[in-house]
Design a protein around this motif. Structure first.
Motif, PDB file in Angstrom:
ATOM      1  N   ARG A  66       0.828  -1.207   0.000  1.00  0.00           N
ATOM      2  CA  ARG A  66       0.000   0.000   0.000  1.00  0.00           C
ATOM      3  C   ARG A  66       0.862   1.255   0.000  1.00  0.00           C
ATOM      4  NH1 ARG A  66      -5.543  -0.375   1.522  1.00  0.00           N
ATOM      5  NH2 ARG A  66      -6.239  -2.506   1.895  1.00  0.00           N
ATOM      6  N   LEU A 123      -2.001   3.339  -2.298  1.00  0.00           N
ATOM      7  CA  LEU A 123      -3.411   3.022  -2.035  1.00  0.00           C
ATOM      8  C   LEU A 123      -3.539   2.684  -0.558  1.00  0.00           C
ATOM      9  CD1 LEU A 123      -4.098   0.804  -5.175  1.00  0.00           C
ATOM     10  CD2 LEU A 123      -4.700   3.209  -4.856  1.00  0.00           C
ATOM     11  N   HIS A 124      -3.845   3.686   0.252  1.00  0.00           N
ATOM     12  CA  HIS A 124      -3.738   3.531   1.699  1.00  0.00           C
ATOM     13  C   HIS A 124      -5.024   3.048   2.360  1.00  0.00           C
ATOM     14  CE1 HIS A 124       0.217   5.356   1.565  1.00  0.00           C
ATOM     15  NE2 HIS A 124      -0.282   6.319   0.820  1.00  0.00           N
ATOM     16  N   THR A 125      -6.166   3.197   1.697  1.00  0.00           N
ATOM     17  CA  THR A 125      -7.426   2.772   2.295  1.00  0.00           C
ATOM     18  C   THR A 125      -8.070   1.683   1.449  1.00  0.00           C
ATOM     19  OG1 THR A 125      -8.831   4.350   1.099  1.00  0.00           O
ATOM     20  CG2 THR A 125      -7.762   5.138   3.127  1.00  0.00           C
ATOM     21  N   ASP A 126      -9.009   0.957   2.076  1.00  0.00           N
ATOM     22  CA  ASP A 126      -9.722  -0.087   1.334  1.00  0.00           C
ATOM     23  C   ASP A 126     -10.534   0.509   0.186  1.00  0.00           C
ATOM     24  OD1 ASP A 126      -8.699  -2.050   2.952  1.00  0.00           O
ATOM     25  OD2 ASP A 126     -10.463  -2.154   4.265  1.00  0.00           O
ATOM     26  N   ASP A 127     -11.122   1.684   0.413  1.00  0.00           N
ATOM     27  CA  ASP A 127     -11.897   2.329  -0.653  1.00  0.00           C
ATOM     28  C   ASP A 127     -11.016   2.660  -1.851  1.00  0.00           C
ATOM     29  OD1 ASP A 127     -14.247   2.169   0.743  1.00  0.00           O
ATOM     30  OD2 ASP A 127     -14.164   4.224   1.522  1.00  0.00           O
ATOM     31  N   GLU A 128      -9.812   3.170  -1.590  1.00  0.00           N
ATOM     32  CA  GLU A 128      -8.889   3.492  -2.688  1.00  0.00           C
ATOM     33  C   GLU A 128      -8.497   2.229  -3.450  1.00  0.00           C
ATOM     34  OE1 GLU A 128      -6.574   7.407  -0.820  1.00  0.00           O
ATOM     35  OE2 GLU A 128      -5.789   5.382  -0.484  1.00  0.00           O
ATOM     36  N   LEU A 129      -8.274   1.150  -2.711  1.00  0.00           N
ATOM     37  CA  LEU A 129      -7.880  -0.097  -3.358  1.00  0.00           C
ATOM     38  C   LEU A 129      -9.024  -0.651  -4.202  1.00  0.00           C
ATOM     39  CD1 LEU A 129      -5.671  -2.205  -3.664  1.00  0.00           C
ATOM     40  CD2 LEU A 129      -6.558  -3.356  -1.631  1.00  0.00           C
ATOM     41  N   GLU A 130     -10.252  -0.606  -3.673  1.00  0.00           N
ATOM     42  CA  GLU A 130     -11.401  -1.126  -4.412  1.00  0.00           C
ATOM     43  C   GLU A 130     -11.648  -0.326  -5.691  1.00  0.00           C
ATOM     44  OE1 GLU A 130     -14.944  -1.761  -2.221  1.00  0.00           O
ATOM     45  OE2 GLU A 130     -14.003  -3.069  -0.735  1.00  0.00           O
ATOM     46  N   LYS A 131     -11.513   0.994  -5.611  1.00  0.00           N
ATOM     47  CA  LYS A 131     -11.709   1.825  -6.799  1.00  0.00           C
ATOM     48  C   LYS A 131     -10.641   1.532  -7.853  1.00  0.00           C
ATOM     49  CE  LYS A 131     -14.129   5.613  -4.489  1.00  0.00           C
ATOM     50  NZ  LYS A 131     -14.066   7.048  -4.062  1.00  0.00           N
ATOM     51  N   ALA A 132      -9.427   1.271  -7.388  1.00  0.00           N
ATOM     52  CA  ALA A 132      -8.334   1.006  -8.331  1.00  0.00           C
ATOM     53  C   ALA A 132      -8.545  -0.293  -9.100  1.00  0.00           C
ATOM     54  CB  ALA A 132      -7.002   0.965  -7.583  1.00  0.00           C
TER      55      ALA A 132
END
Length: 248
Positions: free
Chosen positions: A177, A182-191
């Motif tokens: 991360r 991509l530090h948050t779960d939301d950022e990772l999911e969007k990516a």
């Protein structure tokens, strides 16, 4: 924790024939060095640090001043690891399952505070005083079961293996991360959304996509590690029930 560190010692365990550390000064002591190293490792995503950076943080010119207290970089890692082993506890007098459960849950708490500990647990033998006390306490609680020595130790190592394996996964994810931002779960999911849309369109992994698109997949419930720990203990209960013997 990097190969670029120069070590004046051979990398042997700090517990073997270690000289007494020098008298503490206002600036340096073994305890202060270990504490500062742990703080530095906690702040770094990968849990890595150099002896030179540590010396600078402690206000001394050369890493050689630190080696007088810890012997080598490996010696310092041994001391750091054992410090975290001291954060694990074993419930006493409540039965084997409670003993291993508290060891596992406090171990998980410890690796979340210090993810680098999981890597050291695999790379440095657990021979420090806190580690030995932990094993002794756990094995003592298993002793009334009448299991052979190897089975008792395997029960302990099964739980600790789950702790350290989960902790190593946590460390690697934290490192990833930080590297990709991509530090948050939301950022990772969007990516990953565009990629998952292509996977869904291909139709080759319908069960996986059904899980991904299920709004209840992260429903409130037991923490994942807590649930896995219960599964592990359920499995060990079958070993205990048959007295440690292999199944027919």
């Amino acid at each position: 924790m990097t190969s670029s560190d120069r070590r004046p010692a051979s990398g042997g365990l700090v517990w073997f024939d270690e000289p007494a550390p020098p008298r503490r000064t206002e600036q340096l002591s073994r305890e202060r060095i270990v504490s500062a190293a742990m703080d530095m490792a906690d702040r770094e995503a990968a849990g890595e640090f150099t002896m030179r950076a540590l010396a600078t943080g402690l206000g001394v010119r050369s890493p050689m001043a630190l080696y007088r207290y810890v012997g080598s970089k490996d010696g310092l890692l041994d001391l750091m690891s054992d410090q975290v082993y001291g954060q694990l506890t074993v419930a006493r007098g409540e039965g084997w399952r409670a003993a291993l459960h508290t060891m596992g849950s406090t171990g998980w708490d410890a690796v979340q505070r210090h993810p680098w500990f999981a890597r050291l647990a695999f790379s440095r033998p657990p021979l420090g005083p806190n580690a030995l006390d932990l094993y002794e306490s756990a094995l003592t609680e298993l002793d009334p079961l009448g299991l052979d020595a190897a089975t008792r130790m395997r029960c302990v190592e099964t739980v600790l293996g789950q702790v350290f394996g989960s902790g190593l996964a946590l460390l690697e994810e934290r490192t990833m991360r930080a590297r990709v931002g991509l530090h948050t779960d939301d950022e990772l999911e969007k990516a990953v959304e565009p990629y998952l849309e292509r996977v869904a369109a291909a139709g080759r992994h319908p069960h996986f996509i059904r899980w991904v698109t299920d709004p209840g997949r992260h429903a409130p419930g037991p923490q994942p590690f807590d649930q896995v720990l219960e599964w592990v203990l359920d499995g060990l209960a079958t070993v205990v029930a048959r007295g440690g013997s292999a199944p027919a």
